[in-house]
Structure formats: C-alpha cells, structure tokens
Enzyme design. Sequence first.
Site, PDB file in Angstrom:
ATOM      1  N   GLY A  31      44.306  48.178  38.488  1.00 40.50           N
ATOM      2  CA  GLY A  31      43.737  47.180  39.388  1.00 40.50           C
ATOM      3  C   GLY A  31      43.229  45.995  38.587  1.00 40.50           C
ATOM      4  O   GLY A  31      43.648  45.756  37.454  1.00 40.50           O
ATOM      5  N   CYS A  32      42.304  45.263  39.163  1.00 38.58           N
ATOM      6  CA  CYS A  32      41.720  44.100  38.491  1.00 38.58           C
ATOM      7  C   CYS A  32      41.154  44.525  37.143  1.00 38.58           C
ATOM      8  O   CYS A  32      40.384  45.479  37.056  1.00 38.58           O
ATOM      9  CB  CYS A  32      40.627  43.498  39.364  1.00 38.58           C
ATOM     10  SG  CYS A  32      39.746  42.138  38.562  1.00 38.58           S
ATOM     11  N   PHE A  33      41.516  43.814  36.107  1.00 43.22           N
ATOM     12  CA  PHE A  33      41.143  44.259  34.768  1.00 43.22           C
ATOM     13  C   PHE A  33      39.673  44.099  34.423  1.00 43.22           C
ATOM     14  O   PHE A  33      39.179  44.706  33.485  1.00 43.22           O
ATOM     15  CB  PHE A  33      42.024  43.644  33.686  1.00 43.22           C
ATOM     16  CG  PHE A  33      42.328  42.162  33.738  1.00 43.22           C
ATOM     17  CD1 PHE A  33      41.434  41.216  34.198  1.00 43.22           C
ATOM     18  CD2 PHE A  33      43.560  41.728  33.276  1.00 43.22           C
ATOM     19  CE1 PHE A  33      41.747  39.867  34.193  1.00 43.22           C
ATOM     20  CE2 PHE A  33      43.892  40.370  33.259  1.00 43.22           C
ATOM     21  CZ  PHE A  33      42.976  39.443  33.724  1.00 43.22           C
ATOM     22  N   TRP A  34      38.910  43.326  35.181  1.00 44.12           N
ATOM     23  CA  TRP A  34      37.505  43.093  34.829  1.00 44.12           C
ATOM     24  C   TRP A  34      36.664  44.366  34.838  1.00 44.12           C
ATOM     25  O   TRP A  34      35.982  44.683  33.876  1.00 44.12           O
ATOM     26  CB  TRP A  34      36.871  42.077  35.763  1.00 44.12           C
ATOM     27  CG  TRP A  34      37.449  40.701  35.704  1.00 44.12           C
ATOM     28  CD1 TRP A  34      38.076  40.104  34.643  1.00 44.12           C
ATOM     29  CD2 TRP A  34      37.459  39.747  36.754  1.00 44.12           C
ATOM     30  NE1 TRP A  34      38.463  38.834  34.974  1.00 44.12           N
ATOM     31  CE2 TRP A  34      38.098  38.580  36.258  1.00 44.12           C
ATOM     32  CE3 TRP A  34      36.984  39.743  38.062  1.00 44.12           C
ATOM     33  CZ2 TRP A  34      38.260  37.442  37.029  1.00 44.12           C
ATOM     34  CZ3 TRP A  34      37.145  38.602  38.829  1.00 44.12           C
ATOM     35  CH2 TRP A  34      37.782  37.469  38.316  1.00 44.12           C
ATOM     36  N   ASP A  65      42.455  44.187  46.320  1.00 42.67           N
ATOM     37  CA  ASP A  65      43.405  43.524  45.421  1.00 42.67           C
ATOM     38  C   ASP A  65      44.801  44.080  45.669  1.00 42.67           C
ATOM     39  O   ASP A  65      45.050  45.267  45.461  1.00 42.67           O
ATOM     40  CB  ASP A  65      43.017  43.757  43.960  1.00 42.67           C
ATOM     41  CG  ASP A  65      41.704  43.092  43.588  1.00 42.67           C
ATOM     42  OD1 ASP A  65      41.417  42.012  44.136  1.00 42.67           O
ATOM     43  OD2 ASP A  65      40.979  43.645  42.752  1.00 42.67           O
TER      44      ASP A  65
END
Length: 190
Positions: A31-34, A110
């Site tokens: 998913g979102c890398f943050w 996402d």
Amino acid sequence: MATPTTSNPALDLDLDQPDNPNHEFAQFGAGCFWGVELAFQRLPGVVKTEVGYSQGHVPDPTYKLVCAETTNHVEVVRVQFDPEVCPYSNLLSLFWSRHDPTTLNRQGGDVGTQYRSGIYYYKDQAELAQKSKEAKQLESKDNMVVTEILPAKRFYRAEEYHQQYLEKGGRRGVQQSAEKGCNDPIRCYG
C-alpha cells in the site's frame, strides 16, 4: 559484478549494495509507502529505510507518473537490515501485519496497481517469502492472498519529500516517532 540482462534498466535486478557488507536489503509493497516505512523504521535491526518505486517498466519514474498507472511500478519500502539483530522472518511478520494481502491493487482508500501487495526478494529470501505467504493463506482461510513474490528489480528512490514522510510530520506537521520499539499507532495522512 553482474551485467544488466535487458536494454531497459527498469527491468534489471536491483544490484545496489547495502552500506555495510554485513547487512542485507529487503523490498516490500504493502500500500502507501509512508506508513509501511515508519513501521519498518521502528523495528530493531533495521538500519535504514527508503521509499521508492520498483517492478515497473519505465526508468526513473516520478510519483506523478507512477500514480497515472502506466508504468506498472509498486510503491515499495527498501529496508536495509542487520540479519544478526533482525532475521528476515521478522521483516516478513511485520509486512503481513501492516496490510490486507487479500485485496488486489488496493489498501483501504488507496486504489491502483502501485498499491499492490508484494515481496520482492534478494538472494536467498524467496523460499522464506513463499513459506510465509503459505502460512498467511492458511490464516486467511477462504480469502485468497494476492501478494506477488518476485525478484527485486531496480529500485528507484522516490522524491525526497516522501522519505521518512510521517517521521517528518507529513503535510499536517504532526511528527510520528520512528524510535526503535515504538508502539504508537501509525496515522497515515497526505
């Protein structure tokens, strides 16, 4: 030194070397890398994290290009770790705990191929990755685990503002701890 196998560098294996010869790399898409990066930053034995793009077919992609879904890149976290302190199996456990591997090209709100679930392995990590996926499938019962397991291709480091994004405070300026062992909830925000 290995030579590239194609005329397209994006399709080559990731031949980068860790800063320390006793360390190893691992690469994950979840998913979102943050938020994924912050979780790995907190893991004892992880010595460095970088977010970026991998598994696509376009050299030197940008965030905007990856989000257009024309490059086939995944948002990944490349983890540099000390296997004496943090075995690869610890990284795999954290990976499975951070996302839903049964949703294709999606994590929460996402949606897109860049958010797919993937373990991108180096050297002898493939077998452990596959065994961990089989264990996750047993745990997931009737929900099919769609995580791809592939060799780590060329890693393209994301733009600097993405690096340690949540630790730096993100758009809201609310810093989150990357301290080893921190259990604070990870809040993702753009």
